[in-house]
Scaffold this motif. Structure first.
Motif, PDB file in Angstrom:
ATOM      1  N   PRO A  22       0.826  -1.210   0.000  1.00 43.06           N
ATOM      2  CA  PRO A  22       0.000   0.000   0.000  1.00 43.06           C
ATOM      3  C   PRO A  22       0.860   1.259   0.000  1.00 43.06           C
ATOM      4  CG  PRO A  22      -0.221  -1.226   2.077  1.00 43.06           C
ATOM      5  CD  PRO A  22       0.677  -2.011   1.178  1.00 43.06           C
ATOM      6  N   ALA A  23       0.288   2.343  -0.486  1.00 43.15           N
ATOM      7  CA  ALA A  23       1.001   3.618  -0.528  1.00 43.15           C
ATOM      8  C   ALA A  23       1.334   4.078   0.881  1.00 43.15           C
ATOM      9  CB  ALA A  23       0.142   4.657  -1.243  1.00 43.15           C
ATOM     10  N   GLN A  24       2.492   4.697   1.028  1.00 49.32           N
ATOM     11  CA  GLN A  24       2.908   5.202   2.327  1.00 49.32           C
ATOM     12  C   GLN A  24       2.651   6.697   2.420  1.00 49.32           C
ATOM     13  OE1 GLN A  24       6.964   4.113   3.007  1.00 49.32           O
ATOM     14  NE2 GLN A  24       6.465   1.980   3.363  1.00 49.32           N
ATOM     15  N   ALA A  25       2.610   7.169   3.630  1.00 56.31           N
ATOM     16  CA  ALA A  25       2.414   8.599   3.866  1.00 56.31           C
ATOM     17  C   ALA A  25       3.609   9.363   3.310  1.00 56.31           C
ATOM     18  CB  ALA A  25       2.268   8.864   5.361  1.00 56.31           C
ATOM     19  N   PRO A  26       3.374  10.575   2.829  1.00 55.11           N
ATOM     20  CA  PRO A  26       4.488  11.385   2.313  1.00 55.11           C
ATOM     21  C   PRO A  26       5.574  11.544   3.379  1.00 55.11           C
ATOM     22  CG  PRO A  26       2.374  12.430   1.829  1.00 55.11           C
ATOM     23  CD  PRO A  26       2.104  11.258   2.727  1.00 55.11           C
ATOM     24  N   GLY A  27       6.809  11.404   2.974  1.00 57.79           N
ATOM     25  CA  GLY A  27       7.934  11.560   3.893  1.00 57.79           C
ATOM     26  C   GLY A  27       8.290  10.301   4.670  1.00 57.79           C
ATOM     27  N   ALA A  28       7.437   9.291   4.630  1.00 51.91           N
ATOM     28  CA  ALA A  28       7.719   8.044   5.348  1.00 51.91           C
ATOM     29  C   ALA A  28       8.765   7.248   4.576  1.00 51.91           C
ATOM     30  CB  ALA A  28       6.449   7.213   5.514  1.00 51.91           C
ATOM     31  N   GLN A  29       9.647   6.600   5.317  1.00 44.04           N
ATOM     32  CA  GLN A  29      10.675   5.793   4.674  1.00 44.04           C
ATOM     33  C   GLN A  29      10.112   4.416   4.366  1.00 44.04           C
ATOM     34  OE1 GLN A  29      14.172   5.657   7.067  1.00 44.04           O
ATOM     35  NE2 GLN A  29      14.792   7.720   6.537  1.00 44.04           N
ATOM     36  N   GLN A  30      10.438   3.934   3.175  1.00 42.46           N
ATOM     37  CA  GLN A  30       9.974   2.611   2.772  1.00 42.46           C
ATOM     38  C   GLN A  30      10.882   1.556   3.376  1.00 42.46           C
ATOM     39  OE1 GLN A  30       9.540   2.158  -1.417  1.00 42.46           O
ATOM     40  NE2 GLN A  30       8.849   0.067  -1.280  1.00 42.46           N
ATOM     41  N   GLN A  31      10.268   0.525   3.943  1.00 39.62           N
ATOM     42  CA  GLN A  31      11.016  -0.579   4.525  1.00 39.62           C
ATOM     43  C   GLN A  31      11.521  -1.486   3.407  1.00 39.62           C
ATOM     44  OE1 GLN A  31      11.705  -1.041   7.778  1.00 39.62           O
ATOM     45  NE2 GLN A  31      10.678   0.863   8.257  1.00 39.62           N
ATOM     46  N   PRO A  32      12.789  -1.888   3.477  1.00 42.39           N
ATOM     47  CA  PRO A  32      13.281  -2.805   2.443  1.00 42.39           C
ATOM     48  C   PRO A  32      12.584  -4.156   2.576  1.00 42.39           C
ATOM     49  CG  PRO A  32      14.931  -2.479   4.162  1.00 42.39           C
ATOM     50  CD  PRO A  32      13.796  -1.550   4.447  1.00 42.39           C
ATOM     51  N   GLN A  33      12.244  -4.740   1.433  1.00 42.97           N
ATOM     52  CA  GLN A  33      11.584  -6.040   1.442  1.00 42.97           C
ATOM     53  C   GLN A  33      12.627  -7.132   1.364  1.00 42.97           C
ATOM     54  OE1 GLN A  33       8.662  -6.278  -1.611  1.00 42.97           O
ATOM     55  NE2 GLN A  33       7.353  -4.739  -0.694  1.00 42.97           N
ATOM     56  N   ALA A  34      12.352  -8.224   2.056  1.00 40.19           N
ATOM     57  CA  ALA A  34      13.248  -9.372   2.001  1.00 40.19           C
ATOM     58  C   ALA A  34      13.197  -9.962   0.594  1.00 40.19           C
ATOM     59  CB  ALA A  34      12.821 -10.421   3.029  1.00 40.19           C
ATOM     60  N   PRO A  35      14.326 -10.422   0.091  1.00 42.53           N
ATOM     61  CA  PRO A  35      14.305 -11.022  -1.242  1.00 42.53           C
ATOM     62  C   PRO A  35      13.424 -12.271  -1.259  1.00 42.53           C
ATOM     63  CG  PRO A  35      16.466 -11.282  -0.217  1.00 42.53           C
ATOM     64  CD  PRO A  35      15.629 -10.439   0.694  1.00 42.53           C
ATOM     65  N   GLN A  36      12.704 -12.449  -2.342  1.00 44.69           N
ATOM     66  CA  GLN A  36      11.825 -13.601  -2.486  1.00 44.69           C
ATOM     67  C   GLN A  36      12.645 -14.814  -2.924  1.00 44.69           C
ATOM     68  OE1 GLN A  36       8.373 -13.728  -1.991  1.00 44.69           O
ATOM     69  NE2 GLN A  36       8.751 -11.751  -1.055  1.00 44.69           N
ATOM     70  N   PRO A  37      12.238 -16.009  -2.472  1.00 42.85           N
ATOM     71  CA  PRO A  37      12.918 -17.219  -2.959  1.00 42.85           C
ATOM     72  C   PRO A  37      12.809 -17.310  -4.481  1.00 42.85           C
ATOM     73  CG  PRO A  37      11.444 -17.742  -1.125  1.00 42.85           C
ATOM     74  CD  PRO A  37      11.192 -16.311  -1.509  1.00 42.85           C
TER      75      PRO A  37
END
Length: 99
Positions: A22-37
Motif C-alpha cells: 500500500p502507498a505510504q504517507a508522504p515523507g515516510a521511509q519505505q522498509q526494504p523487502q526481504a528477497p523472495q525465494p
C-alpha cells in the motif's frame, strides 16, 4: 471451513500474483523487502504470463524438496483453484494451514 479456505485463497492469490504494497504517507521511509525465494519469482513470472501449469510445476518442484513449505503449498493450492481443481487445491491449502 469454506469461508476460511476462501479467505486464505484470496490472501495467497494476492501474494502469488505480486500484489503491491500500500502507498505510504508522504515523507515516510519505505522498509526494504526481504528477497523472495527464486521459485516464487519464477512462478510469479509464469503466472503473469498465464502459464498456470508451468507455475504449478515450479511449486511442485519446490514441494519435492520442502514438503512443508507454507509458501509453495499455499501457492500450489491457489493455482489449482484458478484451474478449477478445487478438491486438489484444498489438499494443498490444508497442508499450508497445518504447517
Amino acid at each position: 471451513m469454506t469461508g476460511m479456505v476462501i479467505l486464505v485463497c484470496a490472501a495467497v492469490f494476492a501474494a502469488a500474483v505480486g500484489a503491491q504494497t500500500p502507498a505510504q504517507a508522504p515523507g515516510a521511509q519505505q522498509q526494504p523487502q526481504a528477497p523472495q525465494p527464486e521459485f516464487i519469482v519464477k512462478a510469479r513470472i509464469l503466472l503473469r504470463n498465464g502459464q498456470l501449469e508451468e507455475a504449478l510445476d515450479v511449486y511442485r518442484e519446490e514441494l519435492d524438496k520442502s514438503p512443508k513449505s507454507v509458501e509453495a503449498n499455499n501457492a500450489a493450492g491457489v493455482v489449482l483453484d484458478l484451474m478449477g481443481k478445487y478438491e486438489e487445491a484444498r489438499k494443498y491449502l490444508a497442508k499450508a494451514i497445518e504447517a
